[in-house]
Design a protein around this motif. Structure first.
Motif, PDB file in Angstrom:
ATOM      1  N   ARG A  70      12.905  -9.598 -12.096  1.00 14.78           N
ATOM      2  CA  ARG A  70      14.218  -9.522 -11.439  1.00 14.78           C
ATOM      3  C   ARG A  70      14.663  -8.066 -11.321  1.00 14.78           C
ATOM      4  O   ARG A  70      15.175  -7.645 -10.283  1.00 14.78           O
ATOM      5  N   GLN A  71      14.458  -7.256 -12.373  1.00 18.81           N
ATOM      6  CA  GLN A  71      14.842  -5.838 -12.310  1.00 18.81           C
ATOM      7  C   GLN A  71      14.071  -5.115 -11.204  1.00 18.81           C
ATOM      8  O   GLN A  71      14.642  -4.314 -10.458  1.00 18.81           O
ATOM      9  N   ASP A 119      15.399  -6.256  -7.768  1.00 18.05           N
ATOM     10  CA  ASP A 119      16.710  -5.657  -7.503  1.00 18.05           C
ATOM     11  C   ASP A 119      16.601  -4.163  -7.218  1.00 18.05           C
ATOM     12  O   ASP A 119      17.308  -3.631  -6.355  1.00 18.05           O
ATOM     13  N   PHE A 120      15.693  -3.479  -7.917  1.00 15.37           N
ATOM     14  CA  PHE A 120      15.498  -2.048  -7.699  1.00 15.37           C
ATOM     15  C   PHE A 120      15.037  -1.791  -6.272  1.00 15.37           C
ATOM     16  O   PHE A 120      15.618  -0.965  -5.555  1.00 15.37           O
ATOM     17  N   ARG A 158      15.071  -3.819  -3.629  1.00 13.63           N
ATOM     18  CA  ARG A 158      16.077  -4.260  -2.654  1.00 13.63           C
ATOM     19  C   ARG A 158      17.171  -3.218  -2.527  1.00 13.63           C
ATOM     20  O   ARG A 158      17.588  -2.868  -1.428  1.00 13.63           O
ATOM     21  N   GLY A 159      17.649  -2.729  -3.662  1.00 12.73           N
ATOM     22  CA  GLY A 159      18.742  -1.760  -3.684  1.00 12.73           C
ATOM     23  C   GLY A 159      18.397  -0.449  -3.002  1.00 12.73           C
ATOM     24  O   GLY A 159      19.284   0.251  -2.496  1.00 12.73           O
ATOM     25  N   HIS A 160      17.114  -0.098  -2.986  1.00 10.72           N
ATOM     26  CA  HIS A 160      16.681   1.138  -2.351  1.00 10.72           C
ATOM     27  C   HIS A 160      16.157   0.909  -0.921  1.00 10.72           C
ATOM     28  O   HIS A 160      15.631   1.831  -0.295  1.00 10.72           O
ATOM     29  N   GLY A 161      16.274  -0.320  -0.421  1.00 13.13           N
ATOM     30  CA  GLY A 161      15.942  -0.603   0.974  1.00 13.13           C
ATOM     31  C   GLY A 161      14.456  -0.686   1.304  1.00 13.13           C
ATOM     32  O   GLY A 161      14.078  -0.609   2.468  1.00 13.13           O
ATOM     33  N   ASP A 173      17.889 -13.835  -4.192  1.00 11.49           N
ATOM     34  CA  ASP A 173      19.005 -14.157  -5.085  1.00 11.49           C
ATOM     35  C   ASP A 173      18.750 -15.525  -5.704  1.00 11.49           C
ATOM     36  O   ASP A 173      18.595 -16.515  -4.997  1.00 11.49           O
TER      37      ASP A 173
END
Length: 199
Positions: free
Chosen positions: A91-92, A95-96, A98-101, A139
């Motif tokens: 999950r980390q 999310d990493f 995804r968060g950086h595109g 998600d």
């Protein structure tokens, strides 16, 4: 006398058209005649090596998959070693990226591929490697039995290195990343490759 011949799949066992040529098949046959055991070592998940396993048709094949996160003995159909992302670590990583595109795929040990956005990068990846993948919303997605993430960067070598540094800065020592193709990183939980230690 060699006891084992270990072959990668892409660019070694298969040519650049993803074919097992008669010449390669004959070389493998000759090695087996001399008593050499054949193994596949690949960054692909075990399920992603299924075609190569079938194409070789060797009953006692050893398969080292997911860059050493899974080891299978095809003679007994037994998985000798298995390492996976802890779900919270997967999950980390999701999310990493995804968060950086970044465009990326999540690969489970059974060889199934999952992606979230249908982008030109993801479509090119599907075409190049012949993977069909399943589009999902990450998600609340089930993060169990994750083998690796395949992250698409730019073609600049420095971008791969920058991505590795960013990941390590955010999560020191939790991940192992390696460039596997022109613009791709395979990302594993730290300890990838240690599945071989008990052997």
């Amino acid at each position: 006398m060699y006891k084992m011949l270990v072959l990668d799949i892409d660019g070694t066992l298969y040519n650049n058209r993803h074919e097992l040529t008669p010449r390669t098949r004959e070389a493998v046959r000759l090695a087996r005649e001399k008593g050499v055991r054949i193994a596949i070592a690949t960054s692909r998940a075990f399920g992603g090596a299924a075609r190569a396993i079938k194409d070789l048709g060797i009953d006692d094949l050893l398969v080292i998959a997911g860059a050493g996160t899974s080891v299978w003995d095809c003679a007994t159909n037994e998985e000798l070693c298995h390492l996976e992302f802890a779900p919270e670590l997967a999950r980390q990583a999701i999310d990493f990226f995804r968060g950086h595109g970044y465009d990326f795929w999540v690969v489970k040990h059974d060889g199934s591929y999952y992606y979230e956005r249908k982008t030109p990068n993801n479509r090119a990846y599907m075409r190049t490697f012949g993977y069909e993948g399943t589009q999902v919303d990450f998600d609340g997605w089930d993060c169990t039995d994750v083998c690796k993430l395949v992250v698409i960067t730019s073609y600049e070598d420095e971008d791969c290195k920058k991505t590795e540094r960013m990941l390590d800065d955010a999560y020191p020592g939790k991940f192992f990343a390696m460039k596997v193709w022109l613009c791709m990183l395979d990302v594993y939980a730290a300890g990838a490759g240690t599945a071989l230690l008990p052997l």
